[in-house]
Write a protein that holds these residues in place. Structure first.
Motif, PDB file in Angstrom:
ATOM      1  N   ARG A 315       0.843  -1.210   0.000  1.00  0.00           N
ATOM      2  CA  ARG A 315       0.000   0.000   0.000  1.00  0.00           C
ATOM      3  C   ARG A 315       0.875   1.254   0.000  1.00  0.00           C
ATOM      4  NH1 ARG A 315      -4.198   0.355   4.622  1.00  0.00           N
ATOM      5  NH2 ARG A 315      -4.729   2.200   3.393  1.00  0.00           N
ATOM      6  N   ILE A 316       1.936   1.232   0.817  1.00  0.00           N
ATOM      7  CA  ILE A 316       2.861   2.370   0.835  1.00  0.00           C
ATOM      8  C   ILE A 316       3.520   2.528  -0.530  1.00  0.00           C
ATOM      9  CG2 ILE A 316       4.980   3.285   1.867  1.00  0.00           C
ATOM     10  CD1 ILE A 316       4.266   1.715   4.414  1.00  0.00           C
ATOM     11  N   GLU A 317       4.025   1.427  -1.039  1.00  0.00           N
ATOM     12  CA  GLU A 317       4.725   1.439  -2.323  1.00  0.00           C
ATOM     13  C   GLU A 317       3.796   1.882  -3.445  1.00  0.00           C
ATOM     14  OE1 GLU A 317       7.491  -1.802  -4.650  1.00  0.00           O
ATOM     15  OE2 GLU A 317       5.594  -2.482  -3.789  1.00  0.00           O
ATOM     16  N   ALA A 379       3.171  15.592   0.579  1.00  0.00           N
ATOM     17  CA  ALA A 379       3.032  14.314   1.278  1.00  0.00           C
ATOM     18  C   ALA A 379       4.030  13.292   0.747  1.00  0.00           C
ATOM     19  CB  ALA A 379       1.609  13.788   1.137  1.00  0.00           C
ATOM     20  N   CYS A 380       4.171  13.237  -0.561  1.00  0.00           N
ATOM     21  CA  CYS A 380       5.081  12.246  -1.158  1.00  0.00           C
ATOM     22  C   CYS A 380       6.535  12.553  -0.824  1.00  0.00           C
ATOM     23  CB  CYS A 380       4.879  12.201  -2.671  1.00  0.00           C
ATOM     24  SG  CYS A 380       5.810  10.872  -3.465  1.00  0.00           S
ATOM     25  N   SER A 381       6.919  13.824  -0.833  1.00  0.00           N
ATOM     26  CA  SER A 381       8.315  14.167  -0.531  1.00  0.00           C
ATOM     27  C   SER A 381       8.641  13.866   0.922  1.00  0.00           C
ATOM     28  CB  SER A 381       8.589  15.635  -0.853  1.00  0.00           C
ATOM     29  OG  SER A 381       7.843  16.495  -0.002  1.00  0.00           O
ATOM     30  N   ARG A 382       7.707  14.156   1.839  1.00  0.00           N
ATOM     31  CA  ARG A 382       7.922  13.819   3.249  1.00  0.00           C
ATOM     32  C   ARG A 382       8.019  12.306   3.425  1.00  0.00           C
ATOM     33  NH1 ARG A 382       3.430  14.833   5.881  1.00  0.00           N
ATOM     34  NH2 ARG A 382       2.247  15.990   4.286  1.00  0.00           N
ATOM     35  N   LEU A 383       7.111  11.592   2.757  1.00  0.00           N
ATOM     36  CA  LEU A 383       7.086  10.138   2.880  1.00  0.00           C
ATOM     37  C   LEU A 383       8.392   9.521   2.389  1.00  0.00           C
ATOM     38  CD1 LEU A 383       5.640   7.456   3.420  1.00  0.00           C
ATOM     39  CD2 LEU A 383       4.658   7.630   1.114  1.00  0.00           C
ATOM     40  N   MET A 386      11.235   9.869   4.831  1.00  0.00           N
ATOM     41  CA  MET A 386      11.139   8.928   5.944  1.00  0.00           C
ATOM     42  C   MET A 386      11.484   7.511   5.504  1.00  0.00           C
ATOM     43  SD  MET A 386       7.782  10.301   8.050  1.00  0.00           S
ATOM     44  CE  MET A 386       6.653  10.487   6.654  1.00  0.00           C
ATOM     45  N   LEU A 387      10.967   7.106   4.362  1.00  0.00           N
ATOM     46  CA  LEU A 387      11.268   5.762   3.861  1.00  0.00           C
ATOM     47  C   LEU A 387      12.753   5.608   3.563  1.00  0.00           C
ATOM     48  CD1 LEU A 387       8.243   5.171   1.444  1.00  0.00           C
ATOM     49  CD2 LEU A 387       8.590   4.196   3.729  1.00  0.00           C
ATOM     50  N   LEU A 392      13.649   2.004   2.800  1.00  0.00           N
ATOM     51  CA  LEU A 392      12.453   1.429   2.186  1.00  0.00           C
ATOM     52  C   LEU A 392      11.859   2.288   1.072  1.00  0.00           C
ATOM     53  CD1 LEU A 392      10.695   0.165   5.439  1.00  0.00           C
ATOM     54  CD2 LEU A 392      11.578  -1.281   3.593  1.00  0.00           C
ATOM     55  N   ASP A 393      12.579   3.281   0.588  1.00  0.00           N
ATOM     56  CA  ASP A 393      12.057   4.127  -0.491  1.00  0.00           C
ATOM     57  C   ASP A 393      12.071   3.334  -1.796  1.00  0.00           C
ATOM     58  OD1 ASP A 393      11.340   6.015  -2.335  1.00  0.00           O
ATOM     59  OD2 ASP A 393      13.101   7.300  -2.046  1.00  0.00           O
ATOM     60  N   PRO A 394      10.901   2.992  -2.353  1.00  0.00           N
ATOM     61  CA  PRO A 394      10.881   2.163  -3.565  1.00  0.00           C
ATOM     62  C   PRO A 394      11.508   2.851  -4.773  1.00  0.00           C
ATOM     63  CG  PRO A 394       8.664   2.921  -3.010  1.00  0.00           C
ATOM     64  CD  PRO A 394       9.543   3.295  -1.868  1.00  0.00           C
ATOM     65  N   LEU A 395      11.653   4.181  -4.722  1.00  0.00           N
ATOM     66  CA  LEU A 395      12.283   4.902  -5.826  1.00  0.00           C
ATOM     67  C   LEU A 395      13.744   5.213  -5.535  1.00  0.00           C
ATOM     68  CD1 LEU A 395       9.430   7.389  -6.801  1.00  0.00           C
ATOM     69  CD2 LEU A 395       9.955   5.126  -7.745  1.00  0.00           C
ATOM     70  N   GLY A 396      14.235   4.794  -4.360  1.00  0.00           N
ATOM     71  CA  GLY A 396      15.649   4.938  -4.032  1.00  0.00           C
ATOM     72  C   GLY A 396      16.391   3.656  -4.336  1.00  0.00           C
TER      73      GLY A 396
END
Length: 466
Positions: A315-317, A379-383, A386-387, A392-396
């Motif tokens: 869901r996060i991803e 919201a996405c930049s903050r998220l 944190m990820l 856990l950042d799927p785009l990192g």
């Protein structure tokens, strides 16, 4: 806001202050490479990877030493049972651990020394302990004398009778809790020459030597699993401090992974091995599962909880991927939200930090549904900030590169599946129902799990907002 960490030695949460400015030195007890990695061993490494990431976020330079125990009784016993060289057992399993850390997105250590590369330094430390009368020789074995070190037992807070009950056997020991620094050679075992005879190092002296060599006589943090508190870490403290070292200033210990209330143990065919678990979930989902509880708490493993955690992470991803398609040039924020930082500074309270993560996901999903790009971008930049701290950042990285590779593989698999389906239809048109059924069964089995994972990440935002 100071970073506060629970120090096992003092049994208190303490403000963490590095010895030298923003330079942080960490020693992590790495694997004894006797069997492939299991979920319990990997949880500890993920937990302290989060620690290293948080320290770096706070502007620290981290020197992380994670050792490899490639000379130990269990390795020798397994080599004897399988009739193979001991080094083959060690090297094969080391490669499995290396691959596992990489799969789970753990940052590489600054240095990863092997015990067998530091025998000379071990002999020198033992000679030093002998000169200081903290050790004695018995027929080629060398033991540390716990009576010579009054602080012995302070880390584990164990009573003398408990120490005696768990003491390792040995000939001619002066005290039941005296432990082996050096073991005399046995037929068929590897050995090195020393002034007191041929043999090999004990387990505990290995970490003292490697920590001293790469981090110095005093360093900031010693980390490892809670089962290592006694005897391993207790013995490390005794031999290092007896040799005049300050050794570790903070002791951090991760909780145990259990099954049915029992600790998961090393095993060649463990049902909780990484290879087995990755048949159920992806590496990034396993990392989420291992990181989501507090690092000091025990984790009772269950397949249901693992699958639930994987579904939650999807869901996060899914939100991050949908938001990135709407705002392809958005980048992670440079600063995490204050409540997230407060949770992480409070002894790495990841469960509380995740409540801030989920608040950002829910806010972002509402913005997606309402078409509010300003709120969505925030919201996405903050998220993602944190990820990123949690790895856990799927785009990192490493997840973005793997996603691109997996996408190409998935497209290839889907194209091949369509080809097989067309062949099955042609076979059925010719009246060869048996071949058609066989082809369709094979393609369903081969594609099992490909579409469901993709579909979860692509679910409409209306189903996820709230």
């Amino acid at each position: 806001m100071p970073l506060r960490l629970y120090d096992t030695y003092s049994r208190a949460v303490r403000n963490f202050t590095p010895r030298r400015g923003r330079d942080v030195s960490i020693y992590i007890c790495g694997p004894t490479v006797v069997a492939p990695p299991h979920v319990g061993q990997l949880r500890c490494q993920v937990s302290f990877d989060v620690l290293a990431r948080w320290l770096k976020y706070r502007g620290c330079t981290v020197t992380l030493c994670r050792n490899v125990t490639d000379m130990e009784d269990m390795i020798l016993r397994r080599a004897l049972m399988e009739n193979v060289p001991w080094w083959l057992i060690a090297e094969t399993n080391y490669r499995s651990f290396f691959a596992a850390y990489e799969l789970l997105g753990c940052l590489p250590p600054t240095v990863e020394p092997r015990a067998t590369g530091h025998i000379t330094e071990m002999i020198e430390l033992i000679e030093e302990l002998l000169r200081r009368r903290h050790a004695y020789v018995v027929d080629g074995d060398v033991y540390f004398s716990v009576d010579s070190f009054p602080e012995y037992g302070r880390l584990s807070r164990r009573r003398a009778e408990h120490m005696r009950a768990s003491a390792e056997p040995g000939r001619g020991k002066r005290h039941p809790s005296d432990f082996a620094l050096w073991k005399r050679a046995k037929p068929g075992e590897p050995y090195w020459r020393t002034p007191w005879g041929d043999g090999r190092p004990g387990w505990h002296v290995q970490c003292s030597v490697m920590a001293r060599k790469y981090l110095g006589r005093e360093f900031d943090i010693h980390a490892g699993g809670a089962p290592l508190i006694f005897p391993h870490h207790e013995n490390e403290i005794a031999q290092s401090k007896a040799a005049g070292d300050g050794f570790a200033r903070y002791w951090l210990h991760g909780g145990t992974v259990t099954r049915g209330g029992e600790k998961i143990h090393k095993s060649v065919d463990s049902p909780f091995s990484l290879s087995r678990i990755l048949t159920e979930v992806r590496p990034i989902e396993l990392r989420y599962y291992l990181a989501m509880s507090h690092y000091r708490s025990d984790l009772e493993f269950s397949w249901t909880a693992l699958r639930d955690a994987a579904a939650a992470f999807r869901r996060i991803e899914g939100f991050v991927l949908r938001a990135s398609r709407r705002l392809p040039h958005a980048a992670p924020a440079t600063v995490v939200p204050e409540p997230f930082a407060a949770a992480m500074n409070n002894d790495l309270n990841v469960p509380r930090a995740l409540t801030v993560v989920w608040a950002a996901v829910n806010e972002g999903n509402r913005a997606l549904a309402e078409g509010d790009e300003a709120v969505l971008a925030d919201a996405c930049s903050r998220l993602r900030a944190m990820l990123g701290v949690l790895g856990l950042d799927p785009l990192g990285e490493p997840w973005a590169a793997r996603r691109a590779r997996d996408s190409r593989l998935e497209q290839t698999a889907l194209a091949l599946a369509d080809l097989v389906v067309n062949l099955a239809e042609s076979a059925r048109a010719r009246g060869d129902d048996a071949l058609a059924d066989r082809l369709l069964t094979q393609v369903r089995e081969a594609m099992d799990g490909v579409r469901p994972v993709r579909a979860e990440a692509e679910r409409p935002v209306s189903l996820l907002a709230g």
